[in-house]
Design an enzyme around this catalytic site. Sequence first.
Site, PDB file in Angstrom:
ATOM      1  N   CYS A   2       0.862  -1.180   0.000  1.00 34.99           N
ATOM      2  CA  CYS A   2       0.000   0.000   0.000  1.00 34.99           C
ATOM      3  C   CYS A   2       0.902   1.235   0.000  1.00 34.99           C
ATOM      4  O   CYS A   2       2.110   1.132   0.169  1.00 34.99           O
ATOM      5  CB  CYS A   2      -0.866   0.050   1.256  1.00 34.99           C
ATOM      6  SG  CYS A   2      -1.859  -1.424   1.494  1.00 34.99           S
ATOM      7  N   ARG A  27       1.329   1.486  -6.149  1.00 32.71           N
ATOM      8  CA  ARG A  27       1.449   0.525  -5.042  1.00 32.71           C
ATOM      9  C   ARG A  27       0.106  -0.143  -4.729  1.00 32.71           C
ATOM     10  O   ARG A  27       0.017  -0.973  -3.813  1.00 32.71           O
ATOM     11  CB  ARG A  27       1.971   1.239  -3.780  1.00 32.71           C
ATOM     12  CG  ARG A  27       3.343   1.873  -3.964  1.00 32.71           C
ATOM     13  CD  ARG A  27       3.787   2.593  -2.717  1.00 32.71           C
ATOM     14  NE  ARG A  27       4.057   1.656  -1.637  1.00 32.71           N
ATOM     15  CZ  ARG A  27       5.210   1.031  -1.448  1.00 32.71           C
ATOM     16  NH1 ARG A  27       6.218   1.243  -2.265  1.00 32.71           N
ATOM     17  NH2 ARG A  27       5.366   0.210  -0.437  1.00 32.71           N
ATOM     18  N   TRP A  77      -3.675  -1.660  -1.360  1.00 34.87           N
ATOM     19  CA  TRP A  77      -3.615  -2.922  -2.130  1.00 34.87           C
ATOM     20  C   TRP A  77      -4.098  -3.963  -1.133  1.00 34.87           C
ATOM     21  O   TRP A  77      -3.391  -4.320  -0.197  1.00 34.87           O
ATOM     22  CB  TRP A  77      -2.173  -3.166  -2.566  1.00 34.87           C
ATOM     23  CG  TRP A  77      -1.946  -4.504  -3.206  1.00 34.87           C
ATOM     24  CD1 TRP A  77      -1.504  -5.640  -2.603  1.00 34.87           C
ATOM     25  CD2 TRP A  77      -2.114  -4.832  -4.582  1.00 34.87           C
ATOM     26  NE1 TRP A  77      -1.400  -6.645  -3.525  1.00 34.87           N
ATOM     27  CE2 TRP A  77      -1.769  -6.187  -4.743  1.00 34.87           C
ATOM     28  CE3 TRP A  77      -2.535  -4.108  -5.713  1.00 34.87           C
ATOM     29  CZ2 TRP A  77      -1.825  -6.834  -5.964  1.00 34.87           C
ATOM     30  CZ3 TRP A  77      -2.572  -4.766  -6.925  1.00 34.87           C
ATOM     31  CH2 TRP A  77      -2.223  -6.096  -7.045  1.00 34.87           C
ATOM     32  N   ASN A 103       0.819   0.049   6.045  1.00 34.28           N
ATOM     33  CA  ASN A 103       1.220  -0.798   4.920  1.00 34.28           C
ATOM     34  C   ASN A 103       1.940  -1.999   5.513  1.00 34.28           C
ATOM     35  O   ASN A 103       2.813  -1.827   6.362  1.00 34.28           O
ATOM     36  CB  ASN A 103       2.153   0.012   4.003  1.00 34.28           C
ATOM     37  CG  ASN A 103       2.822  -0.846   2.948  1.00 34.28           C
ATOM     38  OD1 ASN A 103       2.246  -1.827   2.488  1.00 34.28           O
ATOM     39  ND2 ASN A 103       4.032  -0.475   2.573  1.00 34.28           N
ATOM     40  N   GLY A 104       1.570  -3.207   5.098  1.00 40.77           N
ATOM     41  CA  GLY A 104       2.235  -4.400   5.634  1.00 40.77           C
ATOM     42  C   GLY A 104       1.190  -5.394   6.110  1.00 40.77           C
ATOM     43  O   GLY A 104       0.023  -5.327   5.724  1.00 40.77           O
ATOM     44  N   GLU A 486      10.605 -21.674 -17.623  1.00 39.34           N
ATOM     45  CA  GLU A 486      10.454 -20.269 -17.237  1.00 39.34           C
ATOM     46  C   GLU A 486      11.659 -19.458 -17.733  1.00 39.34           C
ATOM     47  O   GLU A 486      11.498 -18.330 -18.198  1.00 39.34           O
ATOM     48  CB  GLU A 486      10.281 -20.162 -15.713  1.00 39.34           C
ATOM     49  CG  GLU A 486      10.143 -18.768 -15.158  1.00 39.34           C
ATOM     50  CD  GLU A 486       8.917 -17.983 -15.669  1.00 39.34           C
ATOM     51  OE1 GLU A 486       8.057 -18.559 -16.352  1.00 39.34           O
ATOM     52  OE2 GLU A 486       8.859 -16.771 -15.397  1.00 39.34           O
ATOM     53  N   LYS A 490      11.316 -16.310 -20.314  1.00 44.97           N
ATOM     54  CA  LYS A 490      11.827 -14.973 -20.020  1.00 44.97           C
ATOM     55  C   LYS A 490      12.733 -14.500 -21.147  1.00 44.97           C
ATOM     56  O   LYS A 490      12.664 -13.358 -21.580  1.00 44.97           O
ATOM     57  CB  LYS A 490      12.618 -14.938 -18.684  1.00 44.97           C
ATOM     58  CG  LYS A 490      11.791 -15.090 -17.426  1.00 44.97           C
ATOM     59  CD  LYS A 490      10.983 -13.859 -17.041  1.00 44.97           C
ATOM     60  CE  LYS A 490       9.580 -13.895 -17.550  1.00 44.97           C
ATOM     61  NZ  LYS A 490       8.576 -14.590 -16.834  1.00 44.97           N
ATOM     62  N   GLU A 493      10.542 -13.680 -24.308  1.00 43.14           N
ATOM     63  CA  GLU A 493       9.721 -12.463 -24.175  1.00 43.14           C
ATOM     64  C   GLU A 493      10.563 -11.206 -24.231  1.00 43.14           C
ATOM     65  O   GLU A 493      10.154 -10.203 -24.775  1.00 43.14           O
ATOM     66  CB  GLU A 493       9.025 -12.389 -22.810  1.00 43.14           C
ATOM     67  CG  GLU A 493       8.151 -13.493 -22.422  1.00 43.14           C
ATOM     68  CD  GLU A 493       7.389 -13.152 -21.136  1.00 43.14           C
ATOM     69  OE1 GLU A 493       6.293 -12.612 -21.238  1.00 43.14           O
ATOM     70  OE2 GLU A 493       7.903 -13.452 -20.043  1.00 43.14           O
ATOM     71  N   HIS A 509      15.738 -37.790 -27.723  1.00 41.56           N
ATOM     72  CA  HIS A 509      14.679 -38.369 -28.552  1.00 41.56           C
ATOM     73  C   HIS A 509      14.318 -37.456 -29.729  1.00 41.56           C
ATOM     74  O   HIS A 509      13.261 -37.608 -30.324  1.00 41.56           O
ATOM     75  CB  HIS A 509      13.439 -38.665 -27.698  1.00 41.56           C
ATOM     76  CG  HIS A 509      13.722 -39.673 -26.619  1.00 41.56           C
ATOM     77  ND1 HIS A 509      13.924 -41.001 -26.884  1.00 41.56           N
ATOM     78  CD2 HIS A 509      13.912 -39.525 -25.286  1.00 41.56           C
ATOM     79  CE1 HIS A 509      14.191 -41.653 -25.761  1.00 41.56           C
ATOM     80  NE2 HIS A 509      14.195 -40.773 -24.769  1.00 41.56           N
ATOM     81  N   LYS A 608      -0.010  -7.141 -20.384  1.00 45.37           N
ATOM     82  CA  LYS A 608       0.138  -7.617 -19.013  1.00 45.37           C
ATOM     83  C   LYS A 608      -0.998  -8.562 -18.642  1.00 45.37           C
ATOM     84  O   LYS A 608      -0.786  -9.575 -17.987  1.00 45.37           O
ATOM     85  CB  LYS A 608       0.185  -6.411 -18.052  1.00 45.37           C
ATOM     86  CG  LYS A 608       0.446  -6.779 -16.595  1.00 45.37           C
ATOM     87  CD  LYS A 608       1.848  -7.316 -16.403  1.00 45.37           C
ATOM     88  CE  LYS A 608       2.093  -7.882 -15.030  1.00 45.37           C
ATOM     89  NZ  LYS A 608       3.239  -8.815 -15.002  1.00 45.37           N
TER      90      LYS A 608
HETATM   91  O1  M6R Z   1      -2.240 -12.928 -14.978  1.00 50.22           O
HETATM   92  P1  M6R Z   1      -1.854 -14.330 -15.286  1.00 50.22           P
HETATM   93  O2  M6R Z   1      -0.908 -14.929 -14.289  1.00 50.22           O
HETATM   94  O3  M6R Z   1      -3.047 -15.217 -15.503  1.00 50.22           O
HETATM   95  O4  M6R Z   1      -1.068 -14.267 -16.680  1.00 50.22           O
HETATM   96  C1  M6R Z   1      -0.627 -15.425 -17.318  1.00 50.22           C
HETATM   97  C2  M6R Z   1       0.310 -15.122 -18.450  1.00 50.22           C
HETATM   98  O5  M6R Z   1      -0.304 -14.279 -19.397  1.00 50.22           O
HETATM   99  C3  M6R Z   1       1.619 -14.474 -17.964  1.00 50.22           C
HETATM  100  O6  M6R Z   1       2.271 -15.274 -17.022  1.00 50.22           O
HETATM  101  C4  M6R Z   1       2.564 -14.224 -19.151  1.00 50.22           C
HETATM  102  O7  M6R Z   1       3.007 -15.441 -19.690  1.00 50.22           O
HETATM  103  C5  M6R Z   1       3.736 -13.343 -18.744  1.00 50.22           C
HETATM  104  N1  M6R Z   1       4.067 -12.492 -19.846  1.00 50.22           N
HETATM  105  C6  M6R Z   1       4.961 -14.130 -18.371  1.00 50.22           C
HETATM  106  O8  M6R Z   1       6.064 -13.340 -18.145  1.00 50.22           O
END
Ligand code: M6R
Length: 613
Positions: A2, A27, A77, A103-104, A486, A490, A493, A509, A608
């Site tokens: 927050c 925040r 938040w 906040n916390g 993952e 990263k 992306e 394989h 996002k």
């Molecule tokens: O909000 P969500 O966790 O449901 O989103 C899922 C994916 O869209 C999200 O993890 C996406 O793959 C990100 N860009 C990963 O860095």
Amino acid sequence: MCGIIGTTGVDDALPILLEGLHRLEYRGYDSAGVVLVSDGVLWRARRADGTHSVEELFSLSGTAPAGAHTGIGHTRWATHGSPTEENAHPHLDCTGRLGLVHNGIIENHSELASELVAKGHTLTSQTDTEVLAHLVEDNIAGGASLVEALRAALLRVRGSFSVAVVHADDPEVIVAGRRATPLVVGIAKGGTLLASDIPALLGRTRRMIPLDDDQLVELRPDSVRITTLDGEEIEPDVRTIDWDLEAAQKGGYDDYMSKEMHEQPQAVADTLLDRRKPDGALVLDELRLTNEDLERIQKVFIVACGSSYHAAMVAKYAIEHWTRLPTEVDIASEFRYRDPVLDDRTLVVGVSQSGETLDTLQAMSEAARWGAKVLVVSNVVDSSMARKADGVLYTRAGPEVGVASTKCHLAQVVALEILALTLAQIRGTQPAEAIALLLDRMHELPDKVEEALGRAKEVDAVAEAIAGARDYFFLGRGVGFPVALEGALKLKELSYLRAEGYPAGELKHGPIALIVPGTVVVGIATRNGLFEKMLANLAEVKSRGATVVLVADDDDDEAAAVADHVLWVPPTEPLLSPVVNVVPLQLLAYRLARMLGNDVDRPRNLAKTVTVE
Ligand code: M6R
């Protein structure tokens, strides 16, 4: 996470508070509120209108008392209690003469609330915060000054806090304190200020004092007095801030991704807070399922997308190992249309940072339609998924601005492992001592993540050495496999480079045909039951000319012997290792992307929150 703002003596308090809240909205913005001290009374305004909460407060300015020079404000938040006006800060005590923002997370709020109610206090919200206002009230009634009353209250709480309080009887004073969440004091012409971060105060002053953990501050228009929680006087360390506003909003980091990666230890620690009752029982945030419901479960599905899906994959290993419940992990967009076999003895867990991803939301609706029990792991309180589900477990990572998920992914892994342990406890598949030991190991994770982040320079050197490669493979076995996925995601992306995550044992394989001299292979080779096999798989790619980069436990010479470059990490329990091991891969992807000149906060073609199918 927050935001807190406070001012005394500088000028009319309300515009200062509203401007500060506006800057603190990143925040969280579930609700916002202010309290002004004016003519011996408090004036309070609160709104819970999501992104419009601060705006709505602006529209109330006309009704505020003129000439109030002292006040505090908050943007929320939500963690404990829904994002309603009733739960919005500032909270008042029973007399209505004391206002408090926080906040916390107050871990022992339930026991404090019971004690206060028994003494005759009336609590009007579902927040963990409100107990603080009543504790301070109690201490004042016992004869303490405002600062001593807050000190005594903070000595009784467990958890994290930055907190600020005003009282109608002390119209020019703000008292504040912090532990584990930030608070900075500003010194301006004619008065003093207080905020959760530097940008909220820029424009009013550049002279600031960052508070340390377990410190209290008394702000008056002409003085700042800092003491420790134990009462020792501290000489204020006034610094002049020379950042511009944009740099300051990123906390001095070059971008949000960097800032959010560095917030990971806090995100992990906050997600772990308050999960264990004094009797050892584990608690989720909102569980509208009984222990009997969970005992009857015969099968678990976890559905998610992207990084959340990788966190779900880690959870499959943990749930199956700790509870022996068969667990399937599904990509949300596939789950819904593949006619999954579900009934009222199936638990379906949706994992989503935003809680709004359409594919996951619809997969959860499908599960509910078949009568399955539905749980959600989400970072957003009262998100669409949280409202639909039978139970909720929140990751308390705070808002994530960078499109590539970092701190939310780590918090998801931690939250899902807490869920796995909760199921093990309820179903009696792990002895109490084993669960307690694993929780202790989990509480060591924030420090280990911090250590891994502290090695960014070494990761940068590896990035320099491998830059220019065209193809990347990320290999792992066991829980190292989702870490590899993952790491590859990263890199894709952020740097737009070709990167594949693969189970190391499966490479031979087919995909090994793609390994040629110059291919970079990043292997997850921390110690677990498959370590020897992992090294053998890496030897296969090395003999075909690949450049091998390994994530390895500190001082593991055997792992280092097969690597061209090593990303060292502090060792932990194998099933918990994804929380630490993914950190150097985030740093590597970040550095390679920056070297290519890419915008790491807003990678091309991505959003996002994805609310389309
Ligand atoms: O909000 P969500 O966790 O449901 O989103 C899922 C994916 O869209 C999200 O993890 C996406 O793959 C990100 N860009 C990963 O860095």
